[in-house]
Design an enzyme around this catalytic site. Structure first.
Site, mmCIF file in Angstrom:
data_model
loop_
_atom_site.group_PDB
_atom_site.id
_atom_site.type_symbol
_atom_site.label_atom_id
_atom_site.label_comp_id
_atom_site.label_asym_id
_atom_site.label_seq_id
_atom_site.Cartn_x
_atom_site.Cartn_y
_atom_site.Cartn_z
ATOM 1 N N THR A 7 0.710 -1.162 -0.124
ATOM 2 C CA THR A 7 0.014 0.099 -0.163
ATOM 3 C C THR A 7 0.826 1.320 0.043
ATOM 4 O O THR A 7 2.095 1.301 0.618
ATOM 5 C CB THR A 7 -0.908 0.278 1.222
ATOM 6 O OG1 THR A 7 -1.600 0.988 1.236
ATOM 7 C CG2 THR A 7 -0.106 0.026 2.603
ATOM 8 N N ASN A 9 -0.224 3.747 1.565
ATOM 9 C CA ASN A 9 -1.106 4.439 2.673
ATOM 10 C C ASN A 9 -0.207 4.473 4.056
ATOM 11 O O ASN A 9 -0.452 3.279 4.567
ATOM 12 C CB ASN A 9 -2.504 4.056 2.615
ATOM 13 C CG ASN A 9 -3.382 4.774 3.714
ATOM 14 O OD1 ASN A 9 -2.770 5.372 4.649
ATOM 15 N ND2 ASN A 9 -4.690 4.821 3.639
ATOM 16 N N LYS A 12 -2.242 2.940 7.149
ATOM 17 C CA LYS A 12 -2.653 1.783 7.257
ATOM 18 C C LYS A 12 -1.261 0.700 7.847
ATOM 19 O O LYS A 12 -1.400 -0.017 8.604
ATOM 20 C CB LYS A 12 -2.761 0.960 5.914
ATOM 21 C CG LYS A 12 -4.182 1.649 5.526
ATOM 22 C CD LYS A 12 -4.242 0.877 3.999
ATOM 23 C CE LYS A 12 -6.026 1.313 3.496
ATOM 24 N NZ LYS A 12 -5.901 0.485 2.060
ATOM 25 N N GLU A 39 -1.538 -1.236 -9.481
ATOM 26 C CA GLU A 39 -2.681 -1.584 -10.140
ATOM 27 C C GLU A 39 -3.752 -2.355 -9.596
ATOM 28 O O GLU A 39 -3.470 -3.057 -8.972
ATOM 29 C CB GLU A 39 -2.303 -2.097 -11.420
ATOM 30 C CG GLU A 39 -1.951 -1.257 -12.664
ATOM 31 C CD GLU A 39 -2.158 -1.799 -13.846
ATOM 32 O OE1 GLU A 39 -2.639 -2.990 -13.922
ATOM 33 O OE2 GLU A 39 -1.582 -1.279 -14.864
ATOM 34 N N ASP A 68 -8.035 -4.814 0.161
ATOM 35 C CA ASP A 68 -9.066 -3.767 -0.588
ATOM 36 C C ASP A 68 -10.202 -3.969 0.169
ATOM 37 O O ASP A 68 -10.664 -4.900 1.025
ATOM 38 C CB ASP A 68 -9.136 -4.339 -2.035
ATOM 39 C CG ASP A 68 -9.753 -3.443 -2.726
ATOM 40 O OD1 ASP A 68 -9.662 -2.193 -2.639
ATOM 41 O OD2 ASP A 68 -10.212 -3.685 -3.860
ATOM 42 N N TYR A 150 -17.029 6.921 3.568
ATOM 43 C CA TYR A 150 -18.155 6.752 3.809
ATOM 44 C C TYR A 150 -18.924 6.891 5.036
ATOM 45 O O TYR A 150 -19.826 6.563 5.412
ATOM 46 C CB TYR A 150 -18.922 5.655 2.979
ATOM 47 C CG TYR A 150 -18.700 5.516 1.564
ATOM 48 C CD1 TYR A 150 -19.773 5.952 0.676
ATOM 49 C CD2 TYR A 150 -17.764 4.994 0.819
ATOM 50 C CE1 TYR A 150 -19.436 6.043 -0.654
ATOM 51 C CE2 TYR A 150 -17.392 4.931 -0.427
ATOM 52 C CZ TYR A 150 -18.335 5.468 -1.193
ATOM 53 O OH TYR A 150 -18.172 5.264 -2.490
HETATM 54 P P1 ITT Z 1 -5.102 2.243 -0.841
HETATM 55 O O1 ITT Z 1 -4.084 3.486 -1.292
HETATM 56 O O2 ITT Z 1 -4.385 1.235 0.116
HETATM 57 O O3 ITT Z 1 -5.450 1.574 -1.901
HETATM 58 P P2 ITT Z 1 -7.592 3.393 -0.671
HETATM 59 O O4 ITT Z 1 -7.969 4.746 -0.335
HETATM 60 O O5 ITT Z 1 -8.219 2.996 -2.145
HETATM 61 O O6 ITT Z 1 -6.328 2.835 0.049
HETATM 62 P P3 ITT Z 1 -9.260 1.100 0.236
HETATM 63 O O7 ITT Z 1 -9.055 0.201 -0.865
HETATM 64 O O8 ITT Z 1 -9.216 0.722 1.534
HETATM 65 O O9 ITT Z 1 -8.570 2.466 0.376
HETATM 66 O O10 ITT Z 1 -10.847 1.604 0.266
HETATM 67 C C1 ITT Z 1 -11.647 1.935 -0.976
HETATM 68 C C2 ITT Z 1 -12.659 2.967 -0.603
HETATM 69 O O11 ITT Z 1 -13.629 2.601 0.092
HETATM 70 C C3 ITT Z 1 -12.097 4.263 -0.070
HETATM 71 O O12 ITT Z 1 -11.571 5.166 -0.685
HETATM 72 C C4 ITT Z 1 -13.111 4.802 0.940
HETATM 73 O O13 ITT Z 1 -14.047 5.712 0.095
HETATM 74 C C5 ITT Z 1 -14.063 3.458 1.252
HETATM 75 N N1 ITT Z 1 -13.569 3.002 2.463
HETATM 76 C C6 ITT Z 1 -12.813 1.953 2.718
HETATM 77 N N2 ITT Z 1 -12.446 1.719 3.907
HETATM 78 C C7 ITT Z 1 -13.647 2.658 4.683
HETATM 79 C C8 ITT Z 1 -13.875 2.948 6.012
HETATM 80 O O14 ITT Z 1 -13.167 2.318 7.106
HETATM 81 N N3 ITT Z 1 -14.686 4.010 6.242
HETATM 82 C C9 ITT Z 1 -15.471 4.556 5.286
HETATM 83 N N4 ITT Z 1 -14.923 4.495 4.017
HETATM 84 C C10 ITT Z 1 -13.908 3.421 3.741
#
Ligand code: ITT
Length: 193
Positions: A7, A9, A12, A39, A68, A150
């Protein structure tokens, strides 16, 4: 043991490292000077988690895992699901994404939803998958300032507050990602011993 978390991020990575013993070190892509976004082009959460983990395993030949997450709304055929980050467009706006869900649910009685996290782990060449689910409902108007994504419109089952009205430690105890991460950590601690 060292594990690469696929990741970009840093939050995390920190979250997981905090829950592990010193024997297990989690490295981020930044630690490896790998600057690219990975990707995620599959059409399931599982597909994306494995796409990222497989890529890193092939690239670095090191133990690694990837995750994910998606929001699955029952009355919307489990949308936004794997498209949660960019549901309302490529700019990945949390506000626009929430508004789109609220608009689509207008007039619908069934507001059941769940967050689902999938973690894909590759360790010593073997593959393991972990899932965390948090059931709840989409409320009609946003509430709360904490969290991200969300959170202001998602109220977990059995609670009268949204995720955005909880602090991180309370959310982590019941959240999709918290549950999946706990399964991963329990597995790693047993694997180590
Ligand atoms: P990476 O850089 O690790 O890919 P990402 O922002 O894509 O992080 P995720 O794949 O974990 O994050 O999640 C995809 C989306 O789902 C994220 O952009 C949020 O809109 C939503 N999401 C994930 N976890 C959430 C949570 O705990 N509360 C609210 N929304 C969440």
């Amino acid at each position: 043991m060292e594990l690469i978390f696929a990741t970009q991020n840093p939050n995390k990575v920190k979250e997981i490292q905090n829950q592990l013993t010193e024997n297990i070190k989690v490295l981020s892509l930044a630690d490896l000077d790998y600057p690219e976004d990975l990707e995620e082009t599959q059409n399931t959460l599982e597909g994306n988690a494995w796409q990222k983990a497989d890529f890193i395993y092939e690239h670095f030949n090191r133990n690694c895992f990837a995750d994910d997450t998606g929001l699955e709304v029952e009355a919307l055929n489990n949308e936004p699901g794997v498209y949660s980050a960019r549901y309302a467009g490529a700019e990945k706006s949390f506000e626009a994404n929430m508004n789109k869900v609220l608009d689509k649910l207008k007039g619908k009685d069934n507001r059941n939803a769940r967050f689902r996290t999938v973690i894909a782990l590759i360790i010593d060449g073997e593959k393991y998958e972990f899932e965390g689910i948090c059931e709840g409902e989409i409320i009609e108007n946003k509430r709360g300032e904490e969290g991200f994504g969300y959170d202001p419109i998602f109220q977990p089952k059995g609670y009268d507050r949204t995720f955005a009205e909880m602090d991180l430690s309370e959310k982590n105890k019941i959240s999709h990602r918290g549950i999946a991460v706990k399964k991963l950590i329990d597995f790693l601690l047993k694997y180590e011993s």
